[in-house]
Write a protein that holds these residues in place. Structure first.
Motif, PDB file in Angstrom:
ATOM      1  N   LEU A 252      38.776  43.573  32.790  1.00 25.62           N
ATOM      2  CA  LEU A 252      39.478  42.861  33.852  1.00 25.62           C
ATOM      3  C   LEU A 252      40.786  43.561  34.203  1.00 25.62           C
ATOM      4  O   LEU A 252      41.139  43.693  35.380  1.00 25.62           O
ATOM      5  N   ALA A 253      41.511  44.013  33.186  1.00 29.64           N
ATOM      6  CA  ALA A 253      42.789  44.690  33.420  1.00 29.64           C
ATOM      7  C   ALA A 253      42.594  45.965  34.241  1.00 29.64           C
ATOM      8  O   ALA A 253      43.353  46.245  35.178  1.00 29.64           O
ATOM      9  N   ILE A 254      41.570  46.748  33.905  1.00 30.05           N
ATOM     10  CA  ILE A 254      41.321  48.001  34.631  1.00 30.05           C
ATOM     11  C   ILE A 254      40.840  47.714  36.050  1.00 30.05           C
ATOM     12  O   ILE A 254      41.264  48.377  37.008  1.00 30.05           O
ATOM     13  N   LEU A 255      39.963  46.713  36.193  1.00 34.50           N
ATOM     14  CA  LEU A 255      39.497  46.337  37.528  1.00 34.50           C
ATOM     15  C   LEU A 255      40.670  45.900  38.397  1.00 34.50           C
ATOM     16  O   LEU A 255      40.766  46.296  39.568  1.00 34.50           O
ATOM     17  N   CYS A 256      41.576  45.115  37.832  1.00 30.96           N
ATOM     18  CA  CYS A 256      42.745  44.671  38.586  1.00 30.96           C
ATOM     19  C   CYS A 256      43.644  45.852  38.958  1.00 30.96           C
ATOM     20  O   CYS A 256      44.189  45.905  40.073  1.00 30.96           O
ATOM     21  N   GLY A 257      43.783  46.825  38.037  1.00 28.92           N
ATOM     22  CA  GLY A 257      44.604  47.989  38.326  1.00 28.92           C
ATOM     23  C   GLY A 257      44.050  48.821  39.473  1.00 28.92           C
ATOM     24  O   GLY A 257      44.781  49.221  40.392  1.00 28.92           O
ATOM     25  N   ALA A 258      42.740  49.078  39.429  1.00 27.30           N
ATOM     26  CA  ALA A 258      42.118  49.846  40.516  1.00 27.30           C
ATOM     27  C   ALA A 258      42.150  49.069  41.825  1.00 27.30           C
ATOM     28  O   ALA A 258      42.431  49.624  42.897  1.00 27.30           O
ATOM     29  N   SER A 259      41.872  47.777  41.731  1.00 31.33           N
ATOM     30  CA  SER A 259      41.876  46.935  42.934  1.00 31.33           C
ATOM     31  C   SER A 259      43.256  46.889  43.564  1.00 31.33           C
ATOM     32  O   SER A 259      43.394  46.822  44.794  1.00 31.33           O
ATOM     33  N   PHE A 260      44.293  46.925  42.717  1.00 32.84           N
ATOM     34  CA  PHE A 260      45.661  46.903  43.236  1.00 32.84           C
ATOM     35  C   PHE A 260      45.880  48.023  44.246  1.00 32.84           C
ATOM     36  O   PHE A 260      46.389  47.806  45.349  1.00 32.84           O
ATOM     37  N   PHE A 261      45.461  49.236  43.893  1.00 33.95           N
ATOM     38  CA  PHE A 261      45.701  50.373  44.785  1.00 33.95           C
ATOM     39  C   PHE A 261      44.781  50.336  46.004  1.00 33.95           C
ATOM     40  O   PHE A 261      45.219  50.592  47.133  1.00 33.95           O
ATOM     41  N   TYR A 262      43.490  50.034  45.772  1.00 34.49           N
ATOM     42  CA  TYR A 262      42.582  49.962  46.914  1.00 34.49           C
ATOM     43  C   TYR A 262      43.061  48.930  47.937  1.00 34.49           C
ATOM     44  O   TYR A 262      43.082  49.174  49.145  1.00 34.49           O
ATOM     45  N   LEU A 263      43.445  47.757  47.440  1.00 32.74           N
ATOM     46  CA  LEU A 263      43.817  46.676  48.342  1.00 32.74           C
ATOM     47  C   LEU A 263      45.193  46.882  48.960  1.00 32.74           C
ATOM     48  O   LEU A 263      45.468  46.387  50.051  1.00 32.74           O
ATOM     49  N   LEU A 264      46.046  47.632  48.271  1.00 31.26           N
ATOM     50  CA  LEU A 264      47.333  47.982  48.866  1.00 31.26           C
ATOM     51  C   LEU A 264      47.096  48.758  50.162  1.00 31.26           C
ATOM     52  O   LEU A 264      47.732  48.499  51.195  1.00 31.26           O
ATOM     53  N   GLY A 265      46.151  49.701  50.090  1.00 28.67           N
ATOM     54  CA  GLY A 265      45.800  50.443  51.293  1.00 28.67           C
ATOM     55  C   GLY A 265      45.137  49.581  52.341  1.00 28.67           C
ATOM     56  O   GLY A 265      45.411  49.693  53.541  1.00 28.67           O
ATOM     57  N   THR A 453      38.503  54.909  33.425  1.00 25.79           N
ATOM     58  CA  THR A 453      38.391  54.400  32.051  1.00 25.79           C
ATOM     59  C   THR A 453      37.673  53.054  31.958  1.00 25.79           C
ATOM     60  O   THR A 453      37.594  52.478  30.869  1.00 25.79           O
ATOM     61  N   TYR A 454      37.143  52.534  33.049  1.00 28.81           N
ATOM     62  CA  TYR A 454      36.461  51.229  33.018  1.00 28.81           C
ATOM     63  C   TYR A 454      35.266  51.281  32.064  1.00 28.81           C
ATOM     64  O   TYR A 454      34.378  52.133  32.223  1.00 28.81           O
ATOM     65  N   PRO A 455      35.189  50.388  31.054  1.00 27.07           N
ATOM     66  CA  PRO A 455      34.184  50.526  29.993  1.00 27.07           C
ATOM     67  C   PRO A 455      32.886  49.760  30.201  1.00 27.07           C
ATOM     68  O   PRO A 455      31.925  49.991  29.475  1.00 27.07           O
ATOM     69  N   LEU A 456      32.849  48.835  31.181  1.00 28.13           N
ATOM     70  CA  LEU A 456      31.722  47.892  31.246  1.00 28.13           C
ATOM     71  C   LEU A 456      30.679  48.388  32.249  1.00 28.13           C
ATOM     72  O   LEU A 456      30.642  47.955  33.397  1.00 28.13           O
ATOM     73  N   THR A 457      29.794  49.283  31.797  1.00 21.83           N
ATOM     74  CA  THR A 457      28.670  49.708  32.630  1.00 21.83           C
ATOM     75  C   THR A 457      27.667  48.574  32.718  1.00 21.83           C
ATOM     76  O   THR A 457      27.746  47.580  31.989  1.00 21.83           O
ATOM     77  N   ASP A 458      26.681  48.705  33.606  1.00 16.57           N
ATOM     78  CA  ASP A 458      25.673  47.649  33.743  1.00 16.57           C
ATOM     79  C   ASP A 458      24.891  47.462  32.451  1.00 16.57           C
ATOM     80  O   ASP A 458      24.548  46.335  32.077  1.00 16.57           O
ATOM     81  N   GLU A 459      24.598  48.577  31.754  1.00 12.13           N
ATOM     82  CA  GLU A 459      23.854  48.465  30.487  1.00 12.13           C
ATOM     83  C   GLU A 459      24.688  47.736  29.436  1.00 12.13           C
ATOM     84  O   GLU A 459      24.190  46.867  28.717  1.00 12.13           O
ATOM     85  N   ARG A 460      25.982  48.076  29.364  1.00  5.38           N
ATOM     86  CA  ARG A 460      26.856  47.409  28.400  1.00  5.38           C
ATOM     87  C   ARG A 460      27.020  45.936  28.736  1.00  5.38           C
ATOM     88  O   ARG A 460      27.079  45.087  27.840  1.00  5.38           O
TER      89      ARG A 460
END
Length: 486
Positions: A252-265, A453-460
């Motif tokens: 969740l933390a990594i998703l929020c971090g990436a989303s922060f930059f995408y959504l800023l744009g 660095t997002y760790p949660l692949t679909d298989e995981r």
């Protein structure tokens, strides 16, 4: 009892009925009648209809949208503490959707003749209340997906339906508003300034009243057709359990971090859409084509998302989409003034990228709910979605304010009762091109770096989900065994 639990778990992975998919789609359609209208046209309305300066609107956006972010957290806590005969999420949609849409009408109805201080007070209060009501509807709506199914494939369908609904709402808004503004600006030399501004106000008044009707119907069908099937161990979640879940939720933390930059744009772009169409492309009516290629392209792309997810996985697809966003954004910044065809091509490339990004964000968020439950034993859909939405609102605060502040720095001239459609300096035009093209391109590069660095692949994810369900089944079996022994 154990058989009933097993049947509930099976139901949570069963294919969703078409009514559930349509109902979920209509929920984001309704949300975007308020949200996209505000994010795309509110800055323009404030500067070119209500006559506020870009600098004052930028500060207001920053303050109020930051408040919205905290309102999301409060709404998430309210959701996690709620359990009714209708479930945890649907009551919020039932009771707060119509007030949300009515507040959108009031936000685009700034009274005239109040004076500068009173006008700003009205703007701050009305927009803050709109944000709170939006949180009370959108947080439970977004959380509902993780409670409707635990199937990766079915969740992909839900996200696809949601994206279609949001895109349809965004396109409808631009389709209705942009041509009317274009027609009105064509008459700017023949209408007195006060009459021009009255007619501009009438456009937004009529639109928000229409959306009040359409949105109420859409939300009503969401309430009727979407239901919760995922088994939960407890009806409510304590504050301590909530923060324990969030602290240990690295995906969740990594998703929020990436989303922060995408959504800023993204949020710098939405606020600049009508400005880009008017001053760079030369016709405000082209805002419809801009919206169609920026977000409406989701209508074409989204039906293929479940298959693309199955082929590449959500993480890989998320990264590929960032590359398209960079290419399109740089192209838009370099587009010569008036070269409409090249701008539309770049918008299409960027639109495909962001369509995939937006879909993946909402597809990845429910997976983090399952991870949090697996990690801590506590399922907190509302708080998890609230943190995700908190990130979105912070970026909306910064992005929307940055657009307005960039216009102010560029010397953008707002409308007045004496000059309703003033000419703009070259520095203002450069500011529009920067926020519309260059900012989202740079933001996308930063987002891709974070998401590596997002760790949660679909298989995981499947492993996490199955382990969590096995634990719950074992716990329920043990409790039933203890009761039988007594």
């Amino acid at each position: 009892m154990t058989t009933a639990i097993a049947q509930q778990q099976e139901a949570a992975r069963r294919p969703l009925r078409w009514r559930a998919l349509v109902g979920y789609s209509l929920g984001d359609f309704g949300c975007n009648l308020a949200f996209s209208l505000g994010s795309t046209f509110l800055l323009y309305y404030y500067t070119d209809v209500a006559g506020l300066t870009a600098a004052s609107v930028g500060t207001m956006f920053f303050v109020v949208r930051l408040w919205d972010a905290f309102a999301d957290v409060l709404a998430g806590r309210a959701v996690d503490r709620t359990m009714t005969r209708w479930g945890k999420f649907r009551p919020f949609i039932l009771f707060f959707a119509v007030p949300l849409l009515f507040m959108s009408f009031l936000t685009f109805r700034v009274p005239t003749g109040l004076g500068d201080a009173a006008t700003l007070l009205y703007v701050y209060v009305s927009y803050a209340v709109l944000g709170l009501l939006y949180s009370l509807v959108n947080i439970p709506y977004g959380s509902l997906a993780s409670a409707m199914t635990q199937s990766v494939h079915q969740r992909a369908k839900l996200v696809a339906s949601r994206t279609l609904g949001a895109a349809a709402g965004g396109v409808l808004i631009s389709y209705i508003i942009a041509p009317q503004i274009s027609d009105l600006r064509a008459q700017k030399d023949t209408l007195p300034p006060d009459v021009y501004l009255e007619q501009a106000q009438a456009i937004f008044t009529n639109i928000t009243l229409l959306f009040l009707l359409l949105g109420s119907i859409a939300f009503g069908l969401t309430f009727l057709w979407c239901h919760e099937t995922v088994v939960r161990r407890s009806a409510t979640v304590t504050v301590k359990e909530t923060f324990a879940t969030l602290r240990q939720n690295r995906p969740l933390a990594i998703l929020c971090g990436a989303s922060f930059f995408y959504l800023l744009g993204y949020y710098t772009v939405t606020g600049a859409t009508l400005y880009y169409a008017t001053y760079i492309l030369g016709d405000p009516g082209l805002a419809f084509q801009v919206a169609l290629l920026s977000t409406g392209v989701q209508i074409l792309i989204t039906p293929f998302c479940p298959k693309l997810i199955a082929r590449f996985g959500k993480k890989t697809l998320f990264q590929y989409a960032g590359v398209l966003t960079v290419i399109g954004g740089v192209g838009l910044f370099l587009t010569p003034d008036g070269m409409v065809w090249f701008a539309l091509v770049c918008l299409g490339i960027k639109g495909v990228g962001f369509s995939l990004i937006n879909t993946m964000m909402f597809a990845l968020e429910p997976d983090t709910v399952e991870y949090g439950e697996w990690k801590t034993g506590v399922r907190s859909e509302g708080a998890t979605y609230a943190i995700f939405s908190f990130t979105r609102k912070v970026t909306q605060s910064i992005g929307g304010a940055a657009t307005a502040w960039a216009l102010a720095l560029g010397g953008y001239v707002s409308a007045t009762a004496e000059v309703a459609t003033p000419d703009q300096p070259g520095s203002a035009l450069l500011a529009i091109k920067v926020v519309f093209g260059l900012v989202p391109a740079v933001a996308a590069v930063l987002a891709m770096i974070v998401f590596v660095t997002y760790p949660l692949t679909d298989e995981r994810f499947r492993e996490v989900r199955d382990e969590s369900e096995a634990r719950k089944a074992a716990l329920d079996h043990a409790v039933l065994g203890d009761r039988g022994a007594v």
